[in-house]
Write a protein that holds these residues in place. Sequence first.
Motif, PDB file in Angstrom:
ATOM      1  N   ARG A 113      12.195 -14.600 -12.686  1.00 40.65           N
ATOM      2  CA  ARG A 113      11.110 -13.633 -12.474  1.00 40.65           C
ATOM      3  C   ARG A 113       9.821 -14.398 -12.204  1.00 40.65           C
ATOM      4  O   ARG A 113       9.618 -15.487 -12.726  1.00 40.65           O
ATOM      5  CB  ARG A 113      10.909 -12.748 -13.703  1.00 40.65           C
ATOM      6  CG  ARG A 113      12.139 -12.080 -14.266  1.00 40.65           C
ATOM      7  CD  ARG A 113      11.755 -11.304 -15.533  1.00 40.65           C
ATOM      8  NE  ARG A 113      12.904 -10.839 -16.269  1.00 40.65           N
ATOM      9  CZ  ARG A 113      13.498 -11.511 -17.262  1.00 40.65           C
ATOM     10  NH1 ARG A 113      13.028 -12.702 -17.626  1.00 40.65           N
ATOM     11  NH2 ARG A 113      14.543 -11.008 -17.890  1.00 40.65           N
ATOM     12  N   ASP A 136      10.056  -8.792  -9.864  1.00 42.00           N
ATOM     13  CA  ASP A 136      11.492  -8.996 -10.035  1.00 42.00           C
ATOM     14  C   ASP A 136      12.231  -7.974  -9.184  1.00 42.00           C
ATOM     15  O   ASP A 136      11.647  -7.414  -8.249  1.00 42.00           O
ATOM     16  CB  ASP A 136      11.885  -8.924 -11.514  1.00 42.00           C
ATOM     17  CG  ASP A 136      11.546  -7.592 -12.171  1.00 42.00           C
ATOM     18  OD1 ASP A 136      11.219  -6.615 -11.458  1.00 42.00           O
ATOM     19  OD2 ASP A 136      11.612  -7.516 -13.415  1.00 42.00           O
ATOM     20  N   THR A 137      13.487  -7.727  -9.483  1.00 44.58           N
ATOM     21  CA  THR A 137      14.284  -6.828  -8.647  1.00 44.58           C
ATOM     22  C   THR A 137      13.732  -5.410  -8.617  1.00 44.58           C
ATOM     23  O   THR A 137      14.021  -4.643  -7.694  1.00 44.58           O
ATOM     24  CB  THR A 137      15.741  -6.790  -9.146  1.00 44.58           C
ATOM     25  OG1 THR A 137      15.761  -6.423 -10.529  1.00 44.58           O
ATOM     26  CG2 THR A 137      16.395  -8.157  -8.973  1.00 44.58           C
ATOM     27  N   GLN A 138      12.931  -5.039  -9.619  1.00 46.00           N
ATOM     28  CA  GLN A 138      12.318  -3.712  -9.660  1.00 46.00           C
ATOM     29  C   GLN A 138      11.064  -3.620  -8.795  1.00 46.00           C
ATOM     30  O   GLN A 138      10.470  -2.546  -8.668  1.00 46.00           O
ATOM     31  CB  GLN A 138      11.964  -3.343 -11.098  1.00 46.00           C
ATOM     32  CG  GLN A 138      13.128  -3.358 -12.063  1.00 46.00           C
ATOM     33  CD  GLN A 138      12.670  -3.134 -13.487  1.00 46.00           C
ATOM     34  OE1 GLN A 138      11.966  -2.166 -13.785  1.00 46.00           O
ATOM     35  NE2 GLN A 138      13.043  -4.034 -14.394  1.00 46.00           N
ATOM     36  N   ARG A 141       5.597  -4.932 -11.114  1.00 50.93           N
ATOM     37  CA  ARG A 141       5.306  -4.012 -12.213  1.00 50.93           C
ATOM     38  C   ARG A 141       4.240  -4.599 -13.125  1.00 50.93           C
ATOM     39  O   ARG A 141       4.093  -5.809 -13.250  1.00 50.93           O
ATOM     40  CB  ARG A 141       6.566  -3.686 -12.999  1.00 50.93           C
ATOM     41  CG  ARG A 141       7.337  -4.889 -13.504  1.00 50.93           C
ATOM     42  CD  ARG A 141       8.660  -4.487 -14.132  1.00 50.93           C
ATOM     43  NE  ARG A 141       9.459  -5.636 -14.505  1.00 50.93           N
ATOM     44  CZ  ARG A 141       9.385  -6.252 -15.674  1.00 50.93           C
ATOM     45  NH1 ARG A 141       8.510  -5.827 -16.580  1.00 50.93           N
ATOM     46  NH2 ARG A 141      10.148  -7.293 -15.939  1.00 50.93           N
ATOM     47  N   GLN A 297      14.700 -13.282  -8.204  1.00 50.85           N
ATOM     48  CA  GLN A 297      14.819 -11.842  -8.392  1.00 50.85           C
ATOM     49  C   GLN A 297      14.029 -11.076  -7.320  1.00 50.85           C
ATOM     50  O   GLN A 297      13.018 -10.422  -7.612  1.00 50.85           O
ATOM     51  CB  GLN A 297      14.393 -11.444  -9.795  1.00 50.85           C
ATOM     52  CG  GLN A 297      15.292 -12.055 -10.872  1.00 50.85           C
ATOM     53  CD  GLN A 297      15.268 -11.267 -12.165  1.00 50.85           C
ATOM     54  OE1 GLN A 297      14.911 -10.100 -12.202  1.00 50.85           O
ATOM     55  NE2 GLN A 297      15.653 -11.914 -13.238  1.00 50.85           N
ATOM     56  N   PRO A 299      12.859  -8.249  -4.893  1.00 54.54           N
ATOM     57  CA  PRO A 299      12.882  -6.793  -5.026  1.00 54.54           C
ATOM     58  C   PRO A 299      14.015  -6.168  -4.224  1.00 54.54           C
ATOM     59  O   PRO A 299      14.281  -6.563  -3.082  1.00 54.54           O
ATOM     60  CB  PRO A 299      11.517  -6.363  -4.501  1.00 54.54           C
ATOM     61  CG  PRO A 299      10.647  -7.562  -4.681  1.00 54.54           C
ATOM     62  CD  PRO A 299      11.534  -8.750  -4.465  1.00 54.54           C
TER      63      PRO A 299
END
Length: 301
Positions: A113, A136-138, A141, A297, A299
């Motif tokens: 991350r 990260d993959t989300q 944030r 990671q 997005p």
Amino acid sequence: MTAAFAISSARDRVGESPVWSVATQSLYWVDIEGQRIHRLDWASRTQSSWALAERVGCIALSNRGTVIAAMESGIFEVELQDAPLARVTCLATITHPQDGMRFNDGRCDAKGRFWIGTMVRDMGLASPAGGIYCLDTQGLRGPVLQGYITPNGMAFSPDGTAAYLSDSHPSRQSIWMHSFDATTGEWGPQSTPWVDMKPLPGRPDGAAMDTEGCYWICGNDAGLVHRFSPQGALLQSLPVPVSKPAMCAFGGPELRHLFVTSIQPATPAPGFDATLDGAVLVLEPGVQGLPEPLFSQFPVR
């Protein structure tokens, strides 16, 4: 310990974010105000540079062989081609809570991350609008932590259970240690400062960790790089020939060299070598550093 000497051919306005690539045996870093990414090949000592459209606060290296750049309007993936050509792709944009802000210090954790702080560019405003964000993959944030004026000094302990942050602003000059869950990426609460830098020479700026779990941080304005024990005790202070060392990073073939970026002061400071202001310096402090984790990671779109 060996004496520090300049290794870069250029002089940056605000040299920051040195990152060593084990894969290519090269050092990458940025000139924030010069809006550039630099790379120095260790074997040949050849320096290459790429100009970008915005200020670059910090960088990470990715598992795709690209550079992840935290800039003003967002975070971008940069494919460095033959200098000065670069292909830039936006990974995430940010809406800052205040005008005149940009990303500043950041780095990857062991899970890949990318954690980055934000700040108001005009430090004279002393605005606590800065926060800590995660890519990260989300996506992007945060802020997961907030209330910073000039967030800096991010680092993670070798075992991944602690995270460190500093605030470089003259009114703060503190370093905090948080508990950290490397699996989930959760930060523990901020309590009293782990180290209060006000009685010590230099403002706390960028940092690095060694294999013994000791925390190295530049003493900006004092021409020093400090080493603290895991308990927060000052173990040593290494001199460098510039007044404003900005961030340090371990690198070199065995991760036993310490690279230190620097800033050109508005007025040359007495007792220092003004011809080296803005240079990247290197010394051998006698300890080994940790390899820098790669960003992995990306997005999920």
